[in-house]
Scaffold this motif. Structure first.
Motif, PDB file in Angstrom:
ATOM      1  N   GLN A  72     -24.634 -38.721 -39.898  1.00 35.91           N
ATOM      2  CA  GLN A  72     -23.688 -37.962 -40.120  1.00 35.91           C
ATOM      3  C   GLN A  72     -22.319 -38.504 -40.650  1.00 35.91           C
ATOM      4  O   GLN A  72     -22.337 -39.642 -40.401  1.00 35.91           O
ATOM      5  CB  GLN A  72     -23.210 -36.702 -38.950  1.00 35.91           C
ATOM      6  CG  GLN A  72     -24.260 -35.917 -38.627  1.00 35.91           C
ATOM      7  CD  GLN A  72     -23.759 -34.801 -37.234  1.00 35.91           C
ATOM      8  OE1 GLN A  72     -22.877 -34.198 -37.673  1.00 35.91           O
ATOM      9  NE2 GLN A  72     -24.386 -35.174 -36.217  1.00 35.91           N
ATOM     10  N   THR A  95     -17.660 -37.132 -35.539  1.00 38.18           N
ATOM     11  CA  THR A  95     -17.920 -36.402 -37.023  1.00 38.18           C
ATOM     12  C   THR A  95     -17.329 -35.096 -37.054  1.00 38.18           C
ATOM     13  O   THR A  95     -16.554 -34.764 -36.388  1.00 38.18           O
ATOM     14  CB  THR A  95     -19.352 -36.329 -36.900  1.00 38.18           C
ATOM     15  OG1 THR A  95     -19.978 -35.191 -36.139  1.00 38.18           O
ATOM     16  CG2 THR A  95     -20.285 -37.651 -36.489  1.00 38.18           C
ATOM     17  N   CYS A 661     -24.219 -25.081 -43.731  1.00 38.32           N
ATOM     18  CA  CYS A 661     -22.968 -25.833 -44.074  1.00 38.32           C
ATOM     19  C   CYS A 661     -21.770 -25.030 -44.325  1.00 38.32           C
ATOM     20  O   CYS A 661     -20.689 -25.334 -44.215  1.00 38.32           O
ATOM     21  CB  CYS A 661     -23.427 -26.782 -45.123  1.00 38.32           C
ATOM     22  SG  CYS A 661     -24.345 -28.024 -44.746  1.00 38.32           S
TER      23      CYS A 661
END
Length: 718
Positions: A72, A95, A661
């Motif tokens: 990630q 992240t 996403c």
């Protein structure tokens, strides 16, 4: 020049500002950096025994470098003593969606937590009265603190996305406060979850680092670095390059830490913490990636370690103390020589001007010629500043007008103004054409935020034909609420939103506060009742301030942010420690309801997509095995059909991932708006009630209790 004691060239590129160092192997510190491929490498120059060497997901990259696959985008890393019982440091990796606490020696995750607000910055240490160290994470308008078990011990909100964090003993009480830099140009100081100080800068705060006790260094996106001592700025400088990393280290061994800065052009400079003067400097061939300290090559002797983005690592030892002349003595001598040389040049220039005037006056008719050239101005010349408001029009919005004028027939040739948060940059110059010069000059000021501004002006005064001008330096304080025009009677309806509270101070003190913070043509006189109306030049919305004989204050506005600014300013002036209010903002609450419904919908969709992706992944694994089996037995027809199904399933998996996403991006945006509303609601209160609102709002959101959330924002209690 600063001479390195060692230099290494690693085979990996390093992400800027993603550098830390940790004692994972006992007494041996290891340099830890994030790479451009979103991996984390751990390097130590010492030979670690096989029993202590990390295995499994850590794969050797040659020598003493080991790689950790994150898979990630790494947004922040930090190493520190999160769990004192372990006896070694823990690596924290942040992240955009989660936080991992990693035990390097045991090669295992201590905990894994989802962080929907992201993890833009991490620091580890003790905060306030908390007994155990916390890993403090700054994200999307929120700050969280996790203990060694991964339990959420601390949570609060701030004004914008967090860019940098630092733990500093801000008030010298023996406990650390949290200094937070964010994208809205503000540096905020939290005593646990209470804001005790705010400083506004001119750009996004990219780096913060403690120097000593209540001192901390800061860096801005526009290339400015400096040091604050509590709320007072000691010094600052500005460069055309960007400061990637700042650090503190006593490099000249004088007992005081210096500010070390790594720049985007590869320069490293060491500056005196009191004056900002450069003591040492060095250069990399590429941008600096990070600066840390540790006993890297020499056990028990801390070294300054600097890394470049190309993987070059240099270490510097502090100077050894000597009995003779110290480096600080040399710097003091050089500083005195420089100041005396500058004074000499100024005096020589002034002497030359007097000699020119004397020779000119001694020629026939020279006195008249000298008067016509007007190199001198009357001794009683003064420069005055006045502030006024201009309502503006459709082409030019409303603004504050600063009028600069002289008290005689001298002209103003140019004005240079230095101020923060007004101009596009930190300075503004007005230089009218020679045919348009006069004894007065107007400068428009457009304030984007409701903050007081101290403008420093340098005014060039003389006569039209003169070749030399006199420079007047004056300061002009622009009040905090200068962008609000006083109205005898509003032409628009009064706002529906309001804040109501009772104070113990007399109405006369409130009038003094109003006169100091608003631009009024005539000062407000105290009476039994106070009723003042203003019109905001930011967005043409009304603002009404009232106070009755029972000392009840009502602030009417539909803007939650404006109400919070007024409450905080008034409470600071009246020195109110704790203040609760009754608030009513129907439009804001309606928008908050819509936001929370959208967040709930996106969370549900996110969980569904996550489950679908997991199912598809498991199905793909089994289909790959079956397809390979058919290939091995030679059943090409079944194999072809299996791979076609596999291709279609993989396409669906990619589609679901793209949707997820987009879902995450939208969710982060809405969460930011929710956090901002909570932060604005907390600013309506002061002291313990301010902290209470943040805590209760978070609990209500966790329980999805909208009615409780509305009541908390309205009354300050659940």
């Amino acid at each position: 020049m600063l001479m390195p004691i060692f230099s290494l060239k690693l085979s990996m590129k390093i992400k800027p500002n993603k550098v830390t160092i940790g004692n994972y192997f006992g007494k041996y510190p290891a340099l830890t950096c994030a790479t451009n491929g979103d991996k984390v490498f751990i390097h130590t120059p010492h030979k670690i025994s096989e029993a202590n060497r990390p295995q499994s997901t850590l794969t050797s990259a040659g020598g003493d470098v080991n790689l950790l696959n994150i898979n990630q985008k790494v947004s922040s890393i930090c190493a520190g003593n999160l769990n004192p019982s372990l006896g070694y440091d823990v690596l924290m990796i942040g992240t955009d969606t989660n936080l991992v606490a990693y035990d390097v020696i045991q090669n295992r995750d201590l905990f894994y937590r989802e962080t929907p607000d992201g993890a833009n910055a991490i620091t580890i240490g003790k905060l306030g009265a908390f007994q155990d160290p916390l890993a403090i994470i700054g994200g999307n308008c929120s700050i969280q603190g996790f203990d060694a078990k991964g339990d959420d011990q601390f949570w609060t909100v701030t004004g914008d996305n967090v860019c940098s964090l630092a733990l500093v003993d801000f008030d010298k009480d023996g406990q650390k406060e949290l200094v937070v830099g964010s994208e809205d140009f503000d540096i905020r100081v939290f005593r646990e979850d209470e804001i005790i100080a705010e400083m506004t800068e001119t750009e996004m705060i990219t780096c913060l680092h403690p120097i000593s006790e209540c001192k901390f260094g800061y860096a801005l996106q526009n290339g400015t670095i400096g040091i604050y001592e509590r709320t007072s700025r000691s010094w600052r400088i500005k460069s055309k390059n960007h400061a990637v990393s700042i650090f503190s280290f006593d490099l000249n061994n004088d007992g005081v830490s210096e500010l070390i800065t790594g720049w985007s052009n590869g320069k490293i400079d060491v500056r005196n913490d009191s004056t900002g003067e450069i003591i040492f400097k060095d250069n990399f061939n590429s941008s600096v990636a990070g600066i840390v300290k540790g006993a890297y090559t020499q056990p028990e002797n801390d070294q300054l370690i600097c890394c470049s983005v190309e993987g070059e690592v240099r270490g510097y030892n502090p100077l050894a103390p000597s009995s003779g002349q110290t480096l600080m003595d040399i710097n003091v001598e050089q500083e005195m020589i420089r100041e005396m040389t500058q004074t000499k040049q100024t005096l020589l220039m002034e002497l030359k001007n007097y000699q020119d005037k004397l020779s000119q006056s001694q020629r026939p008719g020279g006195t008249e010629e000298l008067e016509k050239s007007a190199s001198m101005i009357p001794v009683d010349t003064k420069v005055n500043c006045e502030l006024d408001v201009n309502t503006g029009n459709q082409e030019f919005p409303g603004h504050v007008v600063l009028t600069i004028s002289t008290n005689n027939d001298t002209i103003i040739r140019a004005v240079t103004a230095f101020a923060e948060g007004i101009f596009d940059g930190e300075s503004h110059v007005i230089h009218p054409h020679i045919n348009k010069v006069s004894s007065s000059l107007k400068m428009p000021l457009r304030l984007q935020k409701d903050i007081p501004v101290d403008a420093h002006l340098k005014v060039l005064v003389g006569y039209k034909n003169c070749s030399h001008f006199h420079v007047f330096e004056i300061n002009c304080l622009v009040p905090r609420f200068a962008m609000y025009i006083f109205c005898q009677q509003l032409t628009v309806p009064e706002p529906e939103g309001f804040v109501k509270f009772t104070i113990n101070d007399r109405i006369q003190r409130v009038c003094i506060w109003i006169n100091q913070n608003f631009l009024l043509k005539e000062p407000v006189q105290a009476s039994n009742n106070l009723h003042l109306s203003f019109l905001s030049m930011h967005n043409q919305t009304p603002l009404v301030l009232t106070m009755d004989p029972a000392r009840q204050v009502i602030i009417k506005t539909d803007d939650l942010d404006v109400a919070g600014n007024i409450v905080q300013s008034l409470a600071t002036y009246l020195k109110i420690d704790d203040l609760n209010v009754t608030a009513h903002f129907p439009e804001e609450l309606k928008a908050l309801n819509v936001l929370i419904e959208k967040v709930d919908g996106l969370n549900s969709m996110r969980q569904t997509l996550t489950a679908n992706i997991a199912d598809h992944s498991n199905l793909i694994r089994s289909m790959v095995v079956r397809a390979e089996d058919t290939r091995l037995i030679g059943d090409m027809k079944t194999m072809k059909r299996g791979y076609i199904e596999l291709y279609n399933l993989n396409r669906d998996l990619v589609r679901d991932y793209n949707i997820r996403c987009n879902n995450h991006t939208e969710l982060v945006s809405y969460l930011k708006q929710v956090n901002l509303v909570i932060q604005k609601a907390s600013r309506l209160r002061v002291g313990k009630y301010k902290t209470q609102v943040v805590t209760l709002c978070r609990a209500a959101i966790k329980n999805n209790n909208i009615s409780a959330l509305v009541k908390i924002i309205t009354t300050g209690a659940s």
